[in-house]
Design a protein around this motif. Structure first.
Motif, short mmCIF file in Angstrom:
data_model
loop_
_atom_site.label_atom_id
_atom_site.label_comp_id
_atom_site.label_asym_id
_atom_site.label_seq_id
_atom_site.Cartn_x
_atom_site.Cartn_y
_atom_site.Cartn_z
N SER A 1 0.83 -1.21 0.00
CA SER A 1 0.00 0.00 0.00
C SER A 1 0.86 1.25 0.00
CB SER A 1 -0.92 -0.01 1.21
OG SER A 1 -0.17 -0.03 2.41
N THR A 2 1.97 1.21 0.68
CA THR A 2 2.88 2.37 0.69
C THR A 2 3.45 2.62 -0.71
OG1 THR A 2 3.49 1.89 2.99
CG2 THR A 2 4.95 3.33 1.74
N LEU B 1 2.04 1.82 -3.57
CA LEU B 1 0.97 2.33 -4.42
C LEU B 1 0.73 3.81 -4.18
CD1 LEU B 1 -1.58 -0.63 -4.28
CD2 LEU B 1 -0.15 0.06 -6.22
N MET B 2 0.72 4.24 -2.92
CA MET B 2 0.49 5.64 -2.60
C MET B 2 1.61 6.51 -3.14
SD MET B 2 -0.92 5.35 1.31
CE MET B 2 -1.04 7.12 1.44
N VAL B 3 2.84 6.06 -3.04
CA VAL B 3 3.96 6.83 -3.58
C VAL B 3 3.87 6.94 -5.09
CG1 VAL B 3 6.46 6.82 -3.87
CG2 VAL B 3 5.48 6.30 -1.65
N SER B 4 3.50 5.85 -5.75
CA SER B 4 3.38 5.86 -7.21
C SER B 4 2.29 6.82 -7.68
CB SER B 4 3.11 4.44 -7.71
OG SER B 4 2.92 4.42 -9.10
N LEU B 5 1.12 6.79 -7.01
CA LEU B 5 0.02 7.69 -7.38
C LEU B 5 0.41 9.14 -7.15
CD1 LEU B 5 -3.03 5.70 -5.97
CD2 LEU B 5 -2.41 6.04 -8.37
N HIS B 6 1.10 9.41 -6.09
CA HIS B 6 1.52 10.78 -5.80
C HIS B 6 2.49 11.29 -6.87
CE1 HIS B 6 2.46 14.29 -3.42
NE2 HIS B 6 3.77 14.03 -3.60
N ARG B 7 3.37 10.46 -7.33
CA ARG B 7 4.32 10.86 -8.35
C ARG B 7 3.61 11.12 -9.68
NH1 ARG B 7 9.57 7.21 -8.58
NH2 ARG B 7 10.03 8.86 -10.10
N ARG C 1 0.49 12.14 -10.13
CA ARG C 1 -0.25 13.39 -10.03
C ARG C 1 0.70 14.58 -10.13
NH1 ARG C 1 -4.47 12.13 -5.07
NH2 ARG C 1 -5.73 10.57 -6.19
#
Length: 281
Positions: A235-236, A238-244, A246
């Protein structure tokens, strides 16, 4: 009032010193039976030499005397009997100047030709005790019969008998006999209880190390950690990938960023188009 307190303190110190300063009587040779004419040495092994320990006895004639008073040769806390006699049979102990006494032992001097070699002091419960039957002149490995409280125990071919792991039931009067030589006097064997063993000192649970874990337990702990850690790790990521993603979509090049013209700007441009500049020369 102060003098009374000092006297009480001195009395308490004297009482403690009498109770803590002890002595034990040792015999050499270390046995309880002796042949007539043997050399015997008695010593008080003391904790405090200033207590003035001396050897005393109470023989069968009922006389209670100090070493040097008609018997023995005193030398400090030691008493020697250069020539033991059957009249020396009796109870011996150590006594201090203040009147404290050690444990007593029974010594027997015989005019016969056979003695039983047995422990002088009480034996500890659970220990092994060896009894030996000796003659005055013949070798000490002759066959001997051993008795307890008048009853035959068994006959040993080498003249030695061992009592294994003694208990209170082994207490009693023992004697031995050798064929064609006679029998020994009786000597009592006493058994003392073994002192209780002190358990390991208890300490707080946070100071004690946990017991070693088994292999299956370690595998179970590893699986539990993986089950908990893997979803958190995924999950960590995935969150980092989505943030990058955006962040990359919102950062457009500067040349591409254009602000649309306002109405005021449009009107100003039209006015500039309608103006005709005339020049007169």
């Amino acid at each position: 009032m102060e003098g009374t307190s000092v006297h009480r303190l001195l009395a308490l110190i004297s009482l403690l010193s009498c109770s803590t300063n002890q002595a034990a009587l040792t015999v050499s040779p270390s046995r309880s039976q002796f042949f007539k004419g043997e050399y015997v040495s008695l010593s008080c092994e003391e904790d405090n030499s200033s207590a003035g320990w001396t050897v005393r006895r109470n023989i069968t004639r009922g006389t209670r005397t100090l070493c040097g008073d008609g018997w023995g040769k005193p030398a400090g806390s030691t008493c020697t009997m250069p020539y033991a006699d059957p009249l020396d049979t009796g109870v011996y102990w150590c006594e201090s100047r203040e009147g404290a006494a050690s444990s007593s032992i029974q010594l027997t001097v015989t005019g016969g030709s056979v003695i039983l070699q047995s422990p002088v002091l009480p034996v500890m419960e659970g220990d092994d005790v060896t009894l030996s039957c000796h003659t005055k002149t013949a070798p000490s490995n002759l066959p001997a019969a051993f008795y307890k409280d008048g009853s035959l125990i068994r006959t040993e071919p080498a003249g030695h008998m061992t009592l294994h792991h003694v208990t209170s039931s082994d207490e009693g009067l023992y004697r031995c006999s050798i064929s064609a030589h006679g029998e020994s006097p009786s000597s009592r064997i006493s058994v003392s209880e073994k002192p209780p063993t002190t358990g390991p000192s208890t300490s707080p649970s946070f100071l004690t190390s946990p017991p070693p874990a088994s292999a299956s337990h370690l595998v179970f702990i590893l699986v539990c950690h993986l089950v908990v850690f893997c979803p958190f790790f995924i999950s960590t990521l995935l969150m980092v990938s989505l943030h990058r993603q955006r962040a990359t979509g919102s950062d457009l090049p500067v040349a591409m960023v254009m602000t649309p013209p306002t109405k005021a700007d449009q009107g100003l441009d039209e006015d500039y188009d309608d103006v005709t500049t005339e020049h007169h020369f």
